[in-house]
Design an enzyme around this catalytic site. Sequence first.
Site, PDB file in Angstrom:
ATOM      1  N   TYR A 144       0.795  -1.102   0.162  1.00 13.09           N
ATOM      2  CA  TYR A 144       0.133  -0.010  -0.009  1.00 13.09           C
ATOM      3  C   TYR A 144       0.784   1.354  -0.165  1.00 13.09           C
ATOM      4  CZ  TYR A 144      -4.342  -3.029   0.951  1.00 13.09           C
ATOM      5  OH  TYR A 144      -4.792  -3.720   0.902  1.00 13.09           O
ATOM      6  N   LYS A 195       3.716 -15.332   1.781  1.00 10.62           N
ATOM      7  CA  LYS A 195       3.958 -15.901   0.696  1.00 10.62           C
ATOM      8  C   LYS A 195       5.222 -16.153   0.216  1.00 10.62           C
ATOM      9  CE  LYS A 195       1.357 -17.527  -2.947  1.00 10.62           C
ATOM     10  NZ  LYS A 195       0.747 -18.794  -2.690  1.00 10.62           N
ATOM     11  N   ASP A 227      -2.682 -18.439   1.228  1.00  4.34           N
ATOM     12  CA  ASP A 227      -3.661 -18.895   0.438  1.00  4.34           C
ATOM     13  C   ASP A 227      -4.205 -20.276   1.374  1.00  4.34           C
ATOM     14  OD1 ASP A 227      -0.977 -19.873   0.036  1.00  4.34           O
ATOM     15  OD2 ASP A 227      -1.392 -20.948  -1.951  1.00  4.34           O
ATOM     16  N   ASP A 251      -5.282  -6.976   5.558  1.00  2.00           N
ATOM     17  CA  ASP A 251      -6.411  -6.451   5.079  1.00  2.00           C
ATOM     18  C   ASP A 251      -7.375  -7.504   4.574  1.00  2.00           C
ATOM     19  OD1 ASP A 251      -8.277  -4.680   4.153  1.00  2.00           O
ATOM     20  OD2 ASP A 251      -7.036  -3.881   2.587  1.00  2.00           O
ATOM     21  N   ASP A 255     -10.688  -9.376   7.427  1.00  2.72           N
ATOM     22  CA  ASP A 255     -12.035  -9.410   6.863  1.00  2.72           C
ATOM     23  C   ASP A 255     -12.686 -10.585   7.069  1.00  2.72           C
ATOM     24  OD1 ASP A 255     -12.014  -6.240   6.668  1.00  2.72           O
ATOM     25  OD2 ASP A 255     -12.861  -6.564   4.823  1.00  2.72           O
TER      26      ASP A 255
END
Length: 368
Positions: A144, A195, A227, A251, A255
């Site tokens: 970001y 990852k 994942d 992020d 959620d």
Amino acid sequence: MTQQHYRITLLPGDGIGPEIMTVAVEVLKVVGEQLNLHFEFQQALIGGAAIDATGEPLPDETMEMCLKSDAVLLAAIGGYKWDTLPRHLRPETGLLGLRAGLGLFANLRPAKILPQLIDASSLKREVVEGVDIMVVRELTGGIYFGQPRGIFTTETGDRRGVNTMAYTETEIDRIGRVAFETAQKRSGKLCSVDKANVLEVSQLWRDRITQLAPEYPDVELSHMYVDNAAMQLLRWPKQFDTIVTGNLFGDILSDAAAMLTGSIGMLPSASLGAANPGVFEPVHGSAPDIAGQDKANPLAQVLSAAMMLRYGLNQPTAADRIEQAVLQVLDRGDRTGDIMSPGMNLLGCHAMGNALIEVLEQLATSVI
Ligand code: NAD
């Protein structure tokens, strides 16, 4: 007992923000009176409301006010009206600027199943019962904020969108330490999500987190690819206690963790830095679809105020009082639309605030 005095900056923002903020402020005032805490509230603009009034999503005045306060209570920003503005003028840019300006590198997002709301989850009772996860998300680095970024035109005239995922060792270490310390205060289990099978930035992440582990012998560290973590959160979420991860993965996973609990309208968060005041805000957005209709669930905002008392102002008794009031209101069967189930009492945002205050007053007399 001397009265504690705190200066709190309120950032109601957009959409349902002002409605849920009103409830949280009322709750704080009542708890403050009960426990001899004096809150001096000052309100400032952020997001779409700030764009409309000043042309900027984070006016300098807002930033200055936040820096001079003991804590910042934020509601939510954004809405359809501002969705087509250029990126530097979007409400989200104000939020990212606030986090960066205050150096808030650690975002703590609890996702705890409340027994009263277990049927609000879309997953089976046996899967979610007892879930109590804390996602520690890095907030001021990663993709970001990484450079270069932008949409460029190549020599052949093809447009190319670019973002950069980068972390320094220093950035990884400081979020890692917050995560290990958080895990120590909980069940002592930490899962670092990355990852590393594909991304070099994740290889460095895994390497640094692993190197910190010997400093925290009471914490059991594990690693998981993002994942797989997304799958495991839905398959068997009880395997997780504290999760630490970077900005983008955090992020998304926070959620997903949020939805295990049934409603995004119940989840608070804390964003902490090294020196400046923290920002405390619900996980949800500005819910423009229900704004101004007295339908919003104010409990995530109220629980954010409780997190502010606990993590920002070191007032755990006041935080406990608010959290207890939320549980008791749910025990009474009071529900907003997003957490409604058959046989419960459907309340609007304002009425839910009144219910909380009623319970808080009962709690105060039962303590005396
Ligand atoms: P959202 O969280 O605002 O809403 C998603 C769904 O959840 C909607 O159906 C909404 O009605 C419902 N919901 C959310 N909070 C609720 C509450 N307290 N009570 C009852 N129902 C609630 O997410 P979105 O629709 O993707 O985004 C809407 C706007 O919010 C966008 O402009 C987005 O950029 C912004 N946003 C802001 C933040 C923030 O301020 N931190 C976070 C996410 C999204």
